[in-house]
Write a protein that holds these residues in place. Structure first.
Motif, short mmCIF file in Angstrom:
data_model
loop_
_atom_site.label_atom_id
_atom_site.label_comp_id
_atom_site.label_asym_id
_atom_site.label_seq_id
_atom_site.Cartn_x
_atom_site.Cartn_y
_atom_site.Cartn_z
N GLN A 116 29.07 14.54 -7.07
CA GLN A 116 30.14 13.89 -6.68
C GLN A 116 31.06 15.00 -6.08
OE1 GLN A 116 31.04 12.48 -10.83
NE2 GLN A 116 31.79 10.79 -9.96
N ALA A 117 31.16 16.28 -6.67
CA ALA A 117 31.69 17.35 -6.18
C ALA A 117 31.29 17.59 -4.61
CB ALA A 117 31.48 18.57 -6.94
N ALA A 118 30.19 17.66 -4.43
CA ALA A 118 29.38 18.15 -3.06
C ALA A 118 29.87 16.66 -2.04
CB ALA A 118 27.96 17.87 -3.04
N ILE A 119 29.90 15.63 -2.45
CA ILE A 119 30.40 14.47 -1.67
C ILE A 119 31.92 14.38 -1.62
CG2 ILE A 119 30.75 12.03 -1.41
CD1 ILE A 119 28.11 11.83 -3.47
N HIS A 120 32.61 14.86 -2.66
CA HIS A 120 34.16 15.04 -2.36
C HIS A 120 34.63 15.96 -1.21
CE1 HIS A 120 38.35 14.83 -3.29
NE2 HIS A 120 38.14 16.16 -3.54
N GLU A 121 33.57 17.20 -1.47
CA GLU A 121 33.91 18.34 -0.47
C GLU A 121 33.61 17.65 0.92
OE1 GLU A 121 32.69 22.86 0.42
OE2 GLU A 121 31.60 21.78 -1.12
N ARG A 122 32.51 16.92 1.06
CA ARG A 122 32.20 16.55 2.47
C ARG A 122 33.20 15.65 3.01
NH1 ARG A 122 27.58 16.42 5.59
NH2 ARG A 122 27.21 18.52 4.71
N PRO A 128 39.25 9.92 7.22
CA PRO A 128 39.04 8.65 6.36
C PRO A 128 38.51 7.65 7.46
CG PRO A 128 40.96 9.62 6.06
CD PRO A 128 40.47 10.51 7.37
N GLY A 129 37.50 7.05 6.60
CA GLY A 129 36.72 5.71 7.24
C GLY A 129 35.54 5.95 7.96
N GLU A 130 35.30 7.33 8.24
CA GLU A 130 34.05 7.67 8.55
C GLU A 130 32.89 7.63 7.64
OE1 GLU A 130 33.89 10.91 11.26
OE2 GLU A 130 35.33 10.00 12.34
N TRP A 131 31.64 7.63 7.74
CA TRP A 131 30.61 7.62 6.97
C TRP A 131 30.33 9.06 6.24
CZ3 TRP A 131 27.76 3.49 4.73
CH2 TRP A 131 28.01 2.31 5.26
N VAL A 132 30.24 9.01 4.86
CA VAL A 132 29.71 10.31 4.11
C VAL A 132 28.28 9.86 3.67
CG1 VAL A 132 29.80 11.79 2.28
CG2 VAL A 132 31.97 11.10 3.62
N GLU A 159 37.85 6.73 0.28
CA GLU A 159 38.52 6.45 1.42
C GLU A 159 37.37 6.45 2.66
OE1 GLU A 159 41.72 9.08 2.49
OE2 GLU A 159 43.11 8.15 1.07
N HIS A 160 36.13 6.81 1.93
CA HIS A 160 35.19 6.64 3.12
C HIS A 160 33.82 5.78 2.63
CE1 HIS A 160 37.36 10.58 3.38
NE2 HIS A 160 36.91 10.81 4.58
N PRO A 161 33.11 5.14 3.58
CA PRO A 161 32.13 4.48 3.07
C PRO A 161 31.13 5.65 2.77
CG PRO A 161 32.33 4.34 5.59
CD PRO A 161 33.47 5.00 4.77
N VAL A 162 30.16 5.41 1.64
CA VAL A 162 29.20 6.37 1.12
C VAL A 162 27.99 5.91 0.91
CG1 VAL A 162 28.51 8.04 -0.78
CG2 VAL A 162 30.98 7.83 0.11
N LEU A 163 26.86 6.58 1.47
CA LEU A 163 25.47 5.98 1.14
C LEU A 163 24.68 7.14 0.85
CD1 LEU A 163 23.65 3.45 1.23
CD2 LEU A 163 23.01 4.07 3.52
N ILE A 164 24.12 7.18 0.02
CA ILE A 164 23.01 8.30 -0.64
C ILE A 164 21.61 7.78 -0.85
CG2 ILE A 164 22.83 9.97 -2.39
CD1 ILE A 164 25.64 10.43 -0.92
N SER A 165 20.80 8.50 -0.03
CA SER A 165 19.48 7.89 -0.03
C SER A 165 18.64 8.67 -1.06
CB SER A 165 18.68 8.26 1.35
OG SER A 165 18.79 9.52 1.54
N HIS A 166 17.86 7.99 -1.81
CA HIS A 166 16.93 8.63 -3.04
C HIS A 166 15.58 9.30 -2.22
CE1 HIS A 166 14.35 8.99 -6.58
NE2 HIS A 166 15.56 8.57 -7.20
N ARG A 167 15.40 10.44 -3.00
CA ARG A 167 14.32 11.09 -2.42
C ARG A 167 12.97 10.45 -2.32
NH1 ARG A 167 14.10 17.40 -4.22
NH2 ARG A 167 12.97 18.24 -2.52
N GLY A 168 12.92 9.38 -3.00
CA GLY A 168 11.60 8.44 -3.00
C GLY A 168 11.40 7.73 -1.74
N GLY A 169 12.61 7.45 -0.99
CA GLY A 169 12.44 6.92 0.15
C GLY A 169 12.49 5.35 0.11
#
Length: 306
Positions: A116-122, A128-132, A159-169
């Motif tokens: 969460q901290a890494a995502i918040h920093e980015r 706002p509104g751009e993808w993280v 305030e940002h759309p977020v998508l985090i991919s899992h290492r498994g793919g």
């Protein structure tokens, strides 16, 4: 002292290039006082190696390999350090991984709080509104005993759309704004070959997305990478792989842009890993029309199968 001809005559199994080639070539580098693992059952260990033009000339004892040296040969005392053959990664995606490292959040972290901290920093550095975006998340490596969920990502970047991919793919994790942009609600049916995961007790979306359902969100994400970005990504991942001892890699789904990026990095002297680029099926017609075939390339970048 032995002559070079006498040395070559006694070198036998330790020579890793034809004797004629060795007689014409002096080593640029000799590594000695090493623990060399040869992967040769007849001679499993050696003390020294001689190298010229990026290739092994000889492997053997300190004394015998030293006999090949000339005045310009650089000699390096490894003081007992181990040398192993380079590793070959038979299934990887170097070009894609390099661009991810350039542009996304590395979520290979040990707790959800850290992620969460890494995502918040980015997000704090992103309009706002751009993808993280994040990658390399692995719930088996975090200490929380549970996977990421929609609430975690909402708290990190509301305030940002977020998508985090899992290492498994095969899975990814999205926040509420990402789902909203994709028009995914609790009433949205699962697409063929995919699933929007829901809380089993309430039926509410929990942010986990599986298989083909991830494509619903991925098609919304702009891909503004330039040719320079592709090259820079290959340069970065090449350095990372070299540090891990990987000297060759098979790109298991290369595109024409990836192939060009490998070639650009090689031309710029930035490719330290040999690439065997297996072309993705969606690119095959384009490659054939351009006259590109399996085997096209050189020892550093070569086109493989489909």
């Amino acid at each position: 002292m032995q002559s070079r001809r006498e040395f070559l005559g006694h070198l036998g199994a330790f020579a890793v290039a034809p004797a004629l080639f060795l007689e014409r070539t002096a080593p640029e580098l000799i590594l000695y006082n090493a623990n060399v693992i040869t992967i040769d059952d007849r001679h499993p260990r050696a003390q020294a190696i001689a190298i010229a033009d990026g290739r092994f000339l000889a492997v053997g004892s300190n004394e015998k390999v030293a006999a090949l040296a000339i005045a310009k040969t650089t000699k390096m005392n490894l003081e007992g350090k181990t040398i192993v053959p380079g590793f070959i990664d038979a299934h990887t995606h170097p070009a894609v991984a390099g661009r991810m490292h350039l542009k996304q959040v590395d979520c290979d972290l040990r707790s959800i709080d850290d992620i969460q901290a890494a995502i918040h920093e980015r997000a704090s550095k992103t309009p706002p509104g751009e993808w993280v975006l994040g990658f390399k998340y692995d719930d088996t490596k975090t200490l929380d005993g549970r996977p990421l969920n929609l609430a975690d990502l909402d708290a990190a970047a509301p305030e940002h759309p977020v998508l985090i991919s899992h290492r498994g793919g095969h899975t990814a994790y999205a926040n509420s704004l990402a789902l909203k942009l994709a028009h995914i609600t609790e009433a949205t049916p699962d697409p063929s070959g995919g699933r929007f995961d829901r809380d089993p007790a309430t039926g509410a979306l929990n942010g986990r997305i599986s298989e083909r359902a991830v494509e619903v969100l991925e098609k919304l994400i702009p891909e503004p990478s330039s040719r320079e970005d592709f090259r820079a990504g290959v340069k970065l991942v090449s350095e990372m792989m070299s540090r891990a001892g990987i000297t060759s890699a098979h790109d298991a789904y290369g595109s024409h842009d990836d192939l060009r990026a490998y070639q650009d990095a090689h031309a710029a002297g930035e490719l330290s890993v040999r690439i065997y680029c297996l072309i993705g099926y969606s690119e095959i017609d384009r490659m054939i029309a351009a006259g590109v075939r399996t085997g096209f390339g050189n020892e550093w970048v070569r086109v493989g199968a489909m």
